[in-house]
Scaffold this active site. Sequence first.
Site, PDB file in Angstrom:
ATOM      1  N   LYS A 158     -26.607 -46.621  48.402  1.00 59.99           N
ATOM      2  CA  LYS A 158     -25.853 -45.740  49.288  1.00 59.99           C
ATOM      3  C   LYS A 158     -25.297 -46.512  50.480  1.00 59.99           C
ATOM      4  CE  LYS A 158     -28.254 -42.858  46.780  1.00 59.99           C
ATOM      5  NZ  LYS A 158     -27.893 -41.951  45.737  1.00 59.99           N
TER       6      LYS A 158
ATOM      7  N   TRP B   3     -37.200 -35.590  45.185  1.00 60.63           N
ATOM      8  CA  TRP B   3     -36.133 -36.009  44.264  1.00 60.63           C
ATOM      9  C   TRP B   3     -36.609 -35.739  42.827  1.00 60.63           C
ATOM     10  CZ3 TRP B   3     -35.569 -41.580  42.251  1.00 60.63           C
ATOM     11  CH2 TRP B   3     -34.355 -41.744  41.574  1.00 60.63           C
TER      12      TRP B   3
ATOM     13  N   ASP C  64     -40.335 -44.329  50.151  1.00 63.55           N
ATOM     14  CA  ASP C  64     -39.030 -44.412  49.485  1.00 63.55           C
ATOM     15  C   ASP C  64     -37.961 -44.475  50.585  1.00 63.55           C
ATOM     16  OD1 ASP C  64     -36.778 -44.210  47.959  1.00 63.55           O
ATOM     17  OD2 ASP C  64     -37.497 -42.563  46.709  1.00 63.55           O
TER      18      ASP C  64
HETATM   19  C1  LMR Z   1     -29.352 -38.471  43.810  1.00 60.51           C
HETATM   20  O1  LMR Z   1     -30.423 -37.975  44.185  1.00 60.51           O
HETATM   21  O2  LMR Z   1     -28.359 -37.799  43.520  1.00 60.51           O
HETATM   22  C2  LMR Z   1     -29.226 -39.971  43.759  1.00 60.51           C
HETATM   23  O3  LMR Z   1     -30.394 -40.559  44.190  1.00 60.51           O
HETATM   24  C3  LMR Z   1     -28.745 -40.462  42.455  1.00 60.51           C
HETATM   25  C4  LMR Z   1     -29.760 -40.306  41.344  1.00 60.51           C
HETATM   26  O4  LMR Z   1     -30.001 -41.300  40.652  1.00 60.51           O
HETATM   27  O5  LMR Z   1     -30.296 -39.212  41.138  1.00 60.51           O
END
Ligand code: LMR
Length: 405
Positions: free
Chosen positions: A255, A138, A220
């Site tokens: 989510k 992420w 996570d």
């Molecule tokens: C995402 O990856 O789109 C979500 O987890 C929202 C975010 O805060 O990035």
Amino acid sequence: MNASAKSNVVHRFVGIPTAPPDSILGLTEAFLADKNPSKMNLSVGVYKDASGQTPILKCVKEAERRLIDNETTKGYLSIDGLPDYREQVRSLVFGDSIDPSRVAILQTPGGTGALRVAADFIVAQLSPTRIWMPSPTWANHPAIFAAAGLPSETYRYLGSDRTSFDLAGMLEDLSQKTKPGDAVLLHACCHNPTGVDPTPEDWKAIAQTVAERQLIPLIDFAYQGFGEGIEQDKTGLNTLLEAVDEAFVCNSFSKNFGLYSERVGSVCLVAADNETMKAAQSQLKTIVRTNYSNPPRHGSAIVATVLQDPELTSLWIQEVDEMRERIDTLRQHFVETMKNTGSGHDFSFLLKQKGMFSFSGLTPMQVDELKSKHGIYIVGSGRINVAGMSEDKMDTLCQAVASVL
Ligand code: LMR
């Protein structure tokens, strides 16, 4: 008075450089400003129903009704949050697998808040420690760790085909590059951005390496219920917690409860014994107190109300199942519609991916072209938010994707 009318004033803010837009949330800002009438936002991980809305779950609405009737105060929560909420997180995330006296649970503003508290704790209490993150991960993970001053490194996660899990590469990196005491970031399920998850067998090998190298897992857990189901999605977590005595788990209800804007999550610290847990808990509380003092009430009260009530809990599980099934159907629909475009590009590998996202393999240039020519916004890594797709616009989407291939 107009600032420029003052004399002899030195403006210290002048010259501050503009930060680059956030690689995920910045796209929604650009999307909102886009005048293209057929624009589509498939960037941020937010679920949309068939009417294009991000719905409030029925169980959440009912919990809110009950809260309106029964809530008696808006006084501060304690630093670690609402006790009923923490108790429910304990049973949802850990069940009976861990002695509760070894686990500190603090309610945090979302999963991001949880990750930041954990990162601050690692820097304050465990330095010098690095954190090993999957590549890719992420986009906000490295940014959170950097903001906390926690050095990060990456381990291999995705194979060179960009579609399969590279277990051998991951184990080799974790075995050969890490030092005992380093932290390792693991996505419990629905890996973001790839949707490529380890199998239960893979998790055993990962857990063994993590234990042998004496690494501290930071798990996570933002998508519980979106992979295979609420219980099934705990396989990796349970396997890891059987292998090690110490870990962090950061969870989120953005989510699976659709509570995005209520910012509700938790940081959980698993210690070897109760005495250690209590000391660590006191340090986590200090981090919270000096950052945002104490968490907000509303979202956690909703989660606690639902999970304390068996009927609301079964309604919640049903609603999570429906969201997951709809996402799976949309993913299949996308793959089939892409086949019919005649682009000759086979997207069937997406069918193995789990969670809200599809890691499409589109290049940054193709992603840019989708945005500039078609008003279709996806993340630069090629991640598409399947949970934001709609049946109505599937043909338009697939034609646009085919045109940039
Ligand atoms: C995402 O990856 O789109 C979500 O987890 C929202 C975010 O805060 O990035």
